[in-house]
Design a protein around this motif. Structure first.
Motif, PDB file in Angstrom:
ATOM      1  N   VAL A 202      -0.624   0.876  -4.133  1.00 48.43           N
ATOM      2  CA  VAL A 202      -0.359  -0.222  -5.064  1.00 48.43           C
ATOM      3  C   VAL A 202       0.252   0.377  -6.319  1.00 48.43           C
ATOM      4  CG1 VAL A 202      -1.326  -2.127  -6.368  1.00 48.43           C
ATOM      5  CG2 VAL A 202      -2.319  -1.508  -4.183  1.00 48.43           C
ATOM      6  N   SER A 203       1.365  -0.207  -6.755  1.00 52.22           N
ATOM      7  CA  SER A 203       1.999   0.249  -7.982  1.00 52.22           C
ATOM      8  C   SER A 203       1.942  -0.867  -9.012  1.00 52.22           C
ATOM      9  CB  SER A 203       3.457   0.614  -7.697  1.00 52.22           C
ATOM     10  OG  SER A 203       4.172   0.682  -8.907  1.00 52.22           O
ATOM     11  N   ASN A 204       1.690  -0.498 -10.256  1.00 52.46           N
ATOM     12  CA  ASN A 204       1.806  -1.498 -11.316  1.00 52.46           C
ATOM     13  C   ASN A 204       2.973  -1.156 -12.235  1.00 52.46           C
ATOM     14  OD1 ASN A 204       0.758   0.718 -12.468  1.00 52.46           O
ATOM     15  ND2 ASN A 204      -0.946  -0.287 -13.518  1.00 52.46           N
ATOM     16  N   GLY A 205       3.943  -0.445 -11.679  1.00 46.54           N
ATOM     17  CA  GLY A 205       5.120  -0.103 -12.455  1.00 46.54           C
ATOM     18  C   GLY A 205       4.962   1.139 -13.300  1.00 46.54           C
TER      19      GLY A 205
ATOM     20  N   ALA B 143       6.360  -2.898  -9.585  1.00 45.17           N
ATOM     21  CA  ALA B 143       5.015  -3.326  -9.237  1.00 45.17           C
ATOM     22  C   ALA B 143       5.028  -3.953  -7.846  1.00 45.17           C
ATOM     23  CB  ALA B 143       4.505  -4.330 -10.255  1.00 45.17           C
ATOM     24  N   GLY B 144       4.010  -3.616  -7.063  1.00 43.48           N
ATOM     25  CA  GLY B 144       3.965  -4.137  -5.700  1.00 43.48           C
ATOM     26  C   GLY B 144       3.036  -3.293  -4.862  1.00 43.48           C
ATOM     27  N   ARG B 145       2.987  -3.619  -3.582  1.00 45.51           N
ATOM     28  CA  ARG B 145       2.123  -2.842  -2.714  1.00 45.51           C
ATOM     29  C   ARG B 145       2.847  -2.548  -1.410  1.00 45.51           C
ATOM     30  NH1 ARG B 145      -2.796  -6.834  -2.202  1.00 45.51           N
ATOM     31  NH2 ARG B 145      -2.391  -7.050  -4.411  1.00 45.51           N
ATOM     32  N   SER B 146       2.449  -1.462  -0.766  1.00 46.73           N
ATOM     33  CA  SER B 146       3.088  -1.134   0.507  1.00 46.73           C
ATOM     34  C   SER B 146       2.077  -0.449   1.410  1.00 46.73           C
ATOM     35  CB  SER B 146       4.276  -0.206   0.288  1.00 46.73           C
ATOM     36  OG  SER B 146       3.813   1.075  -0.049  1.00 46.73           O
ATOM     37  N   THR B 147       2.355  -0.498   2.708  1.00 46.23           N
ATOM     38  CA  THR B 147       1.502   0.178   3.674  1.00 46.23           C
ATOM     39  C   THR B 147       2.386   1.005   4.592  1.00 46.23           C
ATOM     40  OG1 THR B 147       1.672  -1.639   5.231  1.00 46.23           O
ATOM     41  CG2 THR B 147      -0.207  -1.674   3.718  1.00 46.23           C
ATOM     42  N   ALA B 148       1.773   1.965   5.261  1.00 49.56           N
ATOM     43  CA  ALA B 148       2.507   2.740   6.264  1.00 49.56           C
ATOM     44  C   ALA B 148       1.520   3.244   7.297  1.00 49.56           C
ATOM     45  CB  ALA B 148       3.215   3.921   5.608  1.00 49.56           C
TER      46      ALA B 148
END
Lengths: 184, 354, 408, 194
Positions: C357-360, C338-343
C-alpha cells in the motif's frame, strides 16, 4: 523414474553400483582453496573503493545504501575547499552494488576481492585503523580525514593474491572443472 | 630376589621365543592393541575418505597433503585428549565415567578368542573359541546402554533404548548364523573350521552363502554401519548414547564400533573366507612364530580389511532405516534366513556333499 | 517412577488415574534449535513410546522484522531485505516484490527483461529444489545425496553469477527490468550445464530416489490427502504432490510464462515419496523451460523506457557499452501514487504473495507478504501425529521447510 | 581414591585434578605445540543454524569448497565440537540458544561471526529483534559479506588455524562476556582483559 513399483534387489544393486562407479572414477569438483583460487567474472560484486577525483560528493550512494553502510564525511581538500566523500563500513555492507550503480559519475573502483576476514572489529570498521562508529551514531563521529586519505583510490588487498589462479569451466561430464590460465 | 633372578636366567632364549614372546605378540601387536589402534586410525580416515571420494570431493587432506591426510584421526585424537571433560549435572557420575572404559575392555575381549593362525592353539584354549566369542560380542552393547542411561539426556536415553531393542532382535540371527557354520564344520573350534575350509578347498561363503549374508547383515547392524546406523542417528537423536560425552571419553566411546567392526571382520574372514588360506603352514612351521602366527595373521588381517572397507563404503550409498523396520527385519526375515542357513548346513552334512 | 509395580494395582483404576499413568510414561522431547534435525526452529514433541502424540513447532527464531523494516525504508531498499529471507530462492522473492512495485508505479518491463526474469527464476528454482533434496538426504542420513545436490547447485549458481555478479543474493531484478544482460556465449554454457544436470538426475534416481531404503522410509509416511491439503492451505510442490493441480505460473501468469510451454506435474499419493518425486519432476520441467527461454529470448533493451529515459548521459553510455543498467537518481526517490497492489509468484517452495500500500510517500505505507514455508507449516504438525520419532525428520525434510522464510 | 559419603567413589576432585594436570602439560612447549597442531586440523563446528548464511555454510562443506580438507567437520552435538560459526543474524530468541550452546562446548573453543549481520547487523542493523553476535559470545574471527562466499569462510578457517599455531588464545579466554539476561542491541559489552 517416477513409477513406484520397484524390484528391491535391483534397487540395491543399482545403488551399490552407482556408489562404486563414483568411487572408482572420482568426479571431483573441489577447488583447493587456500592454494588455488578462482578468477571471478568481471561483474562479480566484491570489495570496492572510492575514486577521489571522480567523486562529486552528491550523497546518492548514502541515500540508496540499504544497510546504511555508507556515510558521507565532511572533508576539506588541499585547496581548502569543502567536500563530501563516502565512507564504507564493511561490518554493514551487503555488496548489493546499489551505490556503484547509482553513482552518476561512476566513481567507485570495484574489485573481485571477496574473501576478507578480520581478527577484530577495529580491522574491518575502516579496514585501515581507527574504528568507525555506527553510521547512525553521528554524535561520536571523529575526524576521518586521515583515514579517508589512506582509504580512497586504494584497491582492497586480496588475501588470496598469492594462490594459484584457476578459471572454472563448465563441462558436460564433470559439471565444473578448473583450468589454469597460465598453462597451455 | 635372587631366586627370581636365577629363575629368569634359567629361561633360555629358545623358551623365550617359544613360550613368552608369542602371547605378548598376540596381545600387544597382532591382533592386539597396537594393530587395533592403527586400524582405528586408518579405518576412520578411510571411512571419511571413501565417502568423500564418492561425493565428488577430497575429504581430509591438509593435515598431511602428501599422504592424503592419513593422520587426520591423530589430530582429532590429540584435540579430544586435551579438551575439557564435562560431566553433566544430572549424570550418574560413577557409571558415566566407568562406562566408556568397560565398553573398550569388552570390545577388545573377543579379539583374544578369535584364532588368526594355527599357532593360536598353543597359547590359548581354542577348543571352545566360537562358543566364547558369541556371548562376548553380544555383551558389549549393554555398556552402550549404560552409557546412554548414565548421561541423563533424553536423546541418549532414546538412543540407548534403540540400541537395546536392536541388540535383542539381532541376537538370534547371529547365533543361528554361527550355529549353522558350527554344524557344518562339526566343531566349535574355529581352527578346525579353517582347516575344514582349507581341506575341502571351498570357503565357507560358498558352502553356506545364506549364513554368510546373514552374518554380514548382523555385522552391519551391530557395528552401526549404514543403513542400520539407528541408535546414533544424528538427525533424530543427535549422537544417541554418546550425545553428552566430550573429550577423550567420547573418543573411546566412538572407537568402539570400529573395534567391534574389527573383531567381526576377523571372525567373518575366519568363518567364511577360509581364514589364513592360501598360506597353509606345515606342521613344523605351524608351531613357529613367523610361520604359525605372523604370516597367517597377515592374510586374515588383509581379508578383514577388505570386509571393513566394504562396510564403511556403505555410508556413501544408504540412508538409515527406521527403528521399527530394522526390528521387523531382525525378528522376521533374518530369523527365517537363519533357519534356512541351519537347514542348508544340515542338508549339506547329512547328504555327505562336504 | 511412582508407577505401581503390582499388576493387579492398575486393575481398579479410574480412567483419569490411568491417564495420569500415561502422562507418567510420556516423553517430551525438545528438538532444536541447535539440533541437527531441526533447522532454525524448536519442535516440542510429546511421545508415547516411539509414537508421536503431539507436535508443537515453536517458530520465530529467525524473525527479522522484514515488514516493519521495509515500511521505514525506500522502496528500492526492500529488494535486498526480501532476498535475505528466502536465501535458497532469492530471485523469486525479488521478482514477487518488484512485480508488486511495478504495478504500483505503473511501469511495464521490456520483453527481453521478462524472459531474463523467467530464466533466472527457473535456474533458481532448480537450485532451490536441489537444496531441498540435499537437506532431505541429511535428514534421512545419506550424506552422499547432500553432497551431490550441493555439488550440482554449483554450476547453476555459476550460471546466474555470470549474469548477476553474486552467488546467492543477486538483487538482479529492479523496477522496469533487470540489472545485467546475458554475457556472450551464455547459451552454449547453459546448454552444457543442462545436459550435465540431466545426466546427473539419472544417477540420483539410482542412488537416492529408487534406493529401496529411501522408499521404505518415505512411502506411505506423512500422507496428506487432497482435501486436507486444500483445507490446511499448503502450497507449492507439497500441494501438487497431494494431487491438486495448482501452479501460480499457470493460474496467474507473470513474466514470460504465458508464452512458454511447460507441464505442471502432480502426484496423487501425497506422501513423503510423492513430495520427493515432485521436486525431481519439477527440476526436469525447469530444464525444459530454460531451453525454451534461451531459444525464444527476444532482442531489445533490458530496462523499460521509463527508467532508461531518466538516466544521465554517462549512464546511458555505460549501458550501451557494458549492457549494464545504471540506476538513475529516480531509483532513490521513487514515490508511487497512492494506491495498493498485489503480486503472486510461484517460488521454489510455493506461492509468494505480496501486498503493498502506498500513500504517495517515498516509503511503503503497508508492506505485507506471505511466504510459502509459513503456509506449509501446519501440514507437518498435522501429519506427524501417530508417526514414529524417526519419521519426524522424514516428514520435515520432505516438506522442504525453510524457517527463515516462514519467520520473515 | 576416596569414598564419598553416600557410597559414591571419587578419584579425588576430578575437575581440579584434571585441570591441574592439563595446565601442567600445557606449560611444556612441545606439548603445547602438539595441542595446537591437533586443534588446528580438528576444528569441528557445531550444528547451529542461526540464520540464512547457513546456506553458504552448507555450500562450504559441500564438494566444491569442501572444508573437510582443512579438518573442518560439521558435527551434531555441542559436546564434541570446538567451534561455532554464527551464520548471520541472531535474533533475540536465537541469542539465548547461541549462548547455551557456547556454554555447553568444552574449553578451547572458537567463534567465527559469519556475515555482515553477525558483525554490525548488516541489512538488519536497525531491526528491533536482532542482536550483534559480539554481544552474545566472544568472537575470534569476523567475516565480511552478505552472505560471504564459501571461499571467505575457508579464509576465516585458515586465519583461525594461523592464529592457533601462533599461540593466540581463543577470545573466550581473553574476554569475559557477561551473558545479558535479555540481550538487546543496546546492551553494553563488558570486555575485561586478563
Amino acid at each position: 523414474m517416477t513409477g513406484r513399483k520397484n524390484n528391491r534387489i535391483k534397487g540395491h544393486v543399482d545403488a551399490l553400483a552407482t556408489g562404486f562407479k563414483y568411487l572408482a572414477e572420482p568426479n571431483r569438483m573441489t577447488l583447493n582453496y587456500p592454494d588455488e583460487s578462482m578468477n571471478l567474472k568481471d561483474n562479480y560484486r566484491g570489495f570496492f573503493a572510492v575514486k577521489d577525483k571522480t567523486c562529486i560528493g552528491c550523497s546518492l550512494c548514502e541515500i540508496v545504501c540499504p544497510p546504511k553502510a555508507i556515510s558521507m564525511l565532511d572533508l576539506t581538500d588541499a585547496g581548502g575547499k569543502k567536500k563530501k566523500r563516502p565512507m564504507i563500513d564493511w561490518g554493514l555492507c551487503i555488496f548489493c552494488y546499489f551505490c556503484v550503480d547509482i553513482c552518476p559519475t561512476d566513481a567507485f573502483q570495484t574489485s573481485q576481492v571477496h574473501d576478507k576476514a578480520f581478527y577484530s572489529e577495529t580491522e574491518y570498521q575502516t579496514v585501515h585503523g581507527e574504528p568507525m562508529q555506527y553510521p547512525y551514531d553521528y554524535s561520536k563521529r571523529p575526524d576521518y580525514k586521515e583515514i579517508y586519505e589512506s582509504f580512497h583510490d586504494v584497491a582492497p588487498d586480496d588475501p588470496s593474491a598469492g594462490s594459484k589462479k584457476v578459471v572454472p569451466k563448465f563441462d558436460k561430464k564433470r559439471g565444473i572443472k578448473y583450468e589454469h590460465p597460465g598453462q597451455p | 630376589m635372587i631366586q627370581i633372578l636365577s629363575l629368569l636366567m634359567s629361561v633360555s632364549l629358545v623358551s623365550f621365543i617359544e613360550y613368552i614372546l608369542p602371547p605378548i605378540l598376540y596381545i600387544i601387536v597382532f591382533p592386539g592393541l597396537i594393530v587395533v589402534l592403527l586400524m582405528l586410525f586408518f579405518m576412520i580416515w578411510l571411512e571419511r575418505k571413501v565417502a568423500a571420494k564418492t561425493q565428488l570431493r577430497f575429504g581430509p587432506l591438509y593435515v598431511s597433503k602428501r599422504f592424503g591426510g592419513v593422520i587426520q584421526t591423530v589430530a582429532d585424537l590429540i584435540r579430544f585428549s586435551f579438551q575439557e571433560f564435562i560431566i553433566p549435572a544430572g549424570a550418574d557420575v560413577f557409571a558415566y565415567i566407568q562406562a566408556p572404559g568397560l565398553l573398550m575392555a569388552f570390545g577388545l575381549l573377543p579379539l583374544i578368542f578369535i584364532p588368526v593362525g594355527p599357532y593360536y592353539a598353543n597359547i590359548f584354549p581354542a577348543n571352545y573359541s566360537l562358543l566364547i566369542v558369541v556371548p562376548l560380542i553380544i555383551i558389549t552393547p549393554i555398556y552402550v546402554i549404560l552409557l546412554g542411561w548414565a548421561s541423563d539426556n533424553k536423546f541418549s536415553f532414546v538412543g540407548s533404548m534403540r540400541e537395546a531393542f536392536l541388540v535383542i532382535s539381532y541376537e538370534i540371527p547371529l547365533i543361528l548364523s554361527i550355529l549353522s557354520m558350527i554344524l557344518l564344520y562339526g566343531s566349535v573350534n574355529a581352527i578346525n573350521g579353517v582347516s575344514f575350509q582349507i581341506g575341502r578347498g571351498i570357503p565357507g561363503i560358498v558352502l553356506n552363502p545364506i549364513a554368510a549374508f546373514l552374518f554380514l547383515v548382523v555385522m552391519i547392524r551391530t557395528t552401526g554401519r549404514f543403513p542400520f546406523e539407528i541408535s546414533e542417528a544424528e538427525s533424530e537423536v543427535v549422537m544417541g548414547p554418546y550425545t553428552e560425552y566430550s573429550a577423550l571419553f567420547f573418543g573411546i566411546g566412538m572407537s568402539l564400533p570400529y573395534i567391534e567392526l574389527y573383531s567381526f571382520s576377523l571372525l567373518f574372514s575366519v568363518l567364511f573366507l577360509g581364514g589364513w588360506w592360501p598360506i597353509v603352514p606345515s606342521a613344523a612351521a605351524a608351531s613357529g612364530v613367523v610361520g604359525g602366527l605372523l604370516l597367517p595373521g597377515l592374510v586374515v588381517f588383509i581379508k578383514a580389511l577388505i570386509v571393513m572397507a566394504f562396510l564403511v563404503f556403505l555410508r556413501a550409498v544408504y540412508p538409515r532405516y527406521r527403528i521399527d523396520q530394522a526390528i521387523t527385519v531382525g525378528w522376521d526375515q533374518a530369523v527365517y534366513l537363519g533357519f534356512a542357513a541351519v537347514a542348508l548346513s544340515m542338508a549339506l552334512v547329512w547328504s555327505g556333499l562336504v | 517412577m511412582s508407577a505401581p509395580q503390582d499388576r493387579t494395582a492398575t486393575a481398579n483404576l479410574t480412567y483419569d488415574e490411568l491417564a495420569g499413568l500415561k502422562a507418567d510414561r510420556e516423553l517430551v522431547l525438545l528438538i532444536g534449535p541447535a539440533h541437527p534435525g531441526s533447522g532454525h526452529m524448536k519442535i516440542k514433541v510429546w511421545m508415547d513410546g516411539d509414537i508421536i502424540q503431539r507436535v508443537d513447532p515453536d517458530i520465530g527464531f529467525v524473525h527479522r522484522t522484514t515488514e516493519k523494516l521495509s515500511e521505514n525504508r525506500l522502496y528500492i531498499k526492500a529488494i535486498p531485505i526480501v532476498e535475505r529471507v528466502m536465501l535458497p530462492d532469492t530471485i523469486n522473492a525479488n521478482l514477487a516484490y518488484v512485480i508488486a512495485l511495478e504495478r504500483l508505479l505503473g511501469i511495464e518491463p521490456t520483453p527481453r527483461a521478462q524472459y531474463l526474469r523467467t530464466l533466472t527464476s527457473e535456474i533458481n528454482r532448480i537450485t532451490s529444489h536441489l537444496y531441498g533434496i540435499g537437506l532431505y538426504g541429511i535428514f534421512l542420513g545419506s550424506s552422499t545425496v547432500y553432497m551431490w545436490a550441493f555439488a550440482d547447485r554449483e554450476p547453476l549458481i555459476d550460471l546466474i553469477e555470470e549474469i548477476s555478479g553474486a552467488r546467492i543474493t543477486y538483487s538482479y531484478i529492479i523496477p522496469g527490468g533487470v540489472r545485467w544482460d546475458l554475457p556472450a556465449g551464455f547459451k552454449e554454457r547453459a546448454e552444457t550445464v543442462l545436459q550435465y544436470m540431466e545426466a546427473r538426475l539419472k544417477d540420483y534416481g539410482k542412488i537416492w530416489v529408487r534406493n529401496p531404503v529411501v522408499m521404505d522410509r518415505t512411502e506411505g509416511v506423512g500422507v496428506v490427502s487432497k482435501s486436507d491439503a486444500i483445507r490446511l492451505g499448503i502450497t507449492g510442490p507439497n500441494l501438487r504432490a497431494s494431487g491438486v493441480d495448482y501452479d501460480t505460473r499457470r493460474a496467474k501468469p507473470y513474466a514470460a510464462y504465458p508464452n512458454l510451454d511447460f507441464e505442471v506435474p502432480t502426484f496423487s499419493e501425497g506422501d513423503c515419496y510423492a513430495r520427493l518425486l515432485q521436486r525431481v519432476e519439477e527440476i526436469e520441467q525447469s530444464i525444459r523451460i530454460i531451453r525454451q527461454v534461451l531459444k525464444d529470448i527476444p532482442d531489445g533493451r533490458i530496462i523499460s523506457d521509463d527508467i532508461y529515459s531518466k538516466m544521465n548521459p554517462l549512464q546511458k553510455r555505460m549501458y550501451e557499452m557494458k549492457h549494464r543498467v545504471m540506476f538513475p537518481a529516480y531509483m532513490a526517490s521513487m514515490r508511487p501514487a497512492a494506491g495498493r497492489s498485489t503480486a503472486s509468484v510461484e517460488a521454489g517452495r510455493g506461492e509468494i504473495f505480496f501486498y503493498l500500500v502506498s500513500n504517495g510517500d517515498k516509503v511503503p505505507f503497508r508492506f505485507r507478504w506471505v511466504t510459502p514455508s509459513f503456509l506449509n507449516l501446519p501440514f507437518f504438525t498435522h501429519v506427524m501425529v501417530g508417526q514414529h520419532l524417526a519419521d519426524l525428520p522424514a516428514i520435515y525434510g520432505s516438506s522442504d521447510y525453510f524457517p527463515p522464510e516462514a519467520d520473515r | 581414591m576416596g569414598g564419598g559419603a553416600d557410597g559414591v567413589a571419587y578419584f579425588g576432585n576430578l575437575e581440579t585434578v584434571s585441570k591441574k594436570a592439563v595446565s601442567f602439560l600445557k606449560k611444556q612447549g612441545y606439548v603445547k605445540s602438539m595441542i595446537n597442531w591437533g586443534d588446528k586440523f580438528s576444528l569441528w563446528p557445531v550444528h547451529l543454524m542461526t540464520s540464512c548464511c547457513g546456506t553458504e555454510f552448507a555450500a562450504a562443506s559441500g564438494p566444491r569448497f569442501d572444508l573437510e580438507r582443512l579438518g573442518f567437520l560439521p558435527f551434531g552435538g555441542p559436546r564434541q565440537t570446538n567451534l561455532i560459526v554464527i551464520e548471520g543474524t541472531t535474533t533475540l530468541k536465537m541469542a539465548r540458544s547461541v549462548r547455551i550452546v557456547w556454554e555447553q562446548m568444552p574449553a578451547p573453543k572458537w567463534v567465527i561471526a559469519m556475515g555482515a549481520c553477525a558483525m554490525d547487523g548488516g541489512i538488519f542493523y536497525d531491526s528491533y529483534n536482532t542482536v550483534p553476535a559480539k554481544d552474545i559470545v566472544p568472537i575470534d574471527i569476523f567475516l565480511a559479506g552478505c552472505p560471504p562466499r564459501p571461499e571467505a569462510l575457508a579464509r576465516a578457517v585458515v586465519m583461525l588455524q594461523e592464529s592457533i599455531v601462533k599461540n593466540r588464545p581463543p577470545a573466550a579466554d581473553i574476554q569475559v562476556t557477561a551473558a545479558p539476561a535479555t540481550p538487546g542491541p543496546k546492551d553494553v559489552v563488558e570486555a575485561v582483559s586478563k
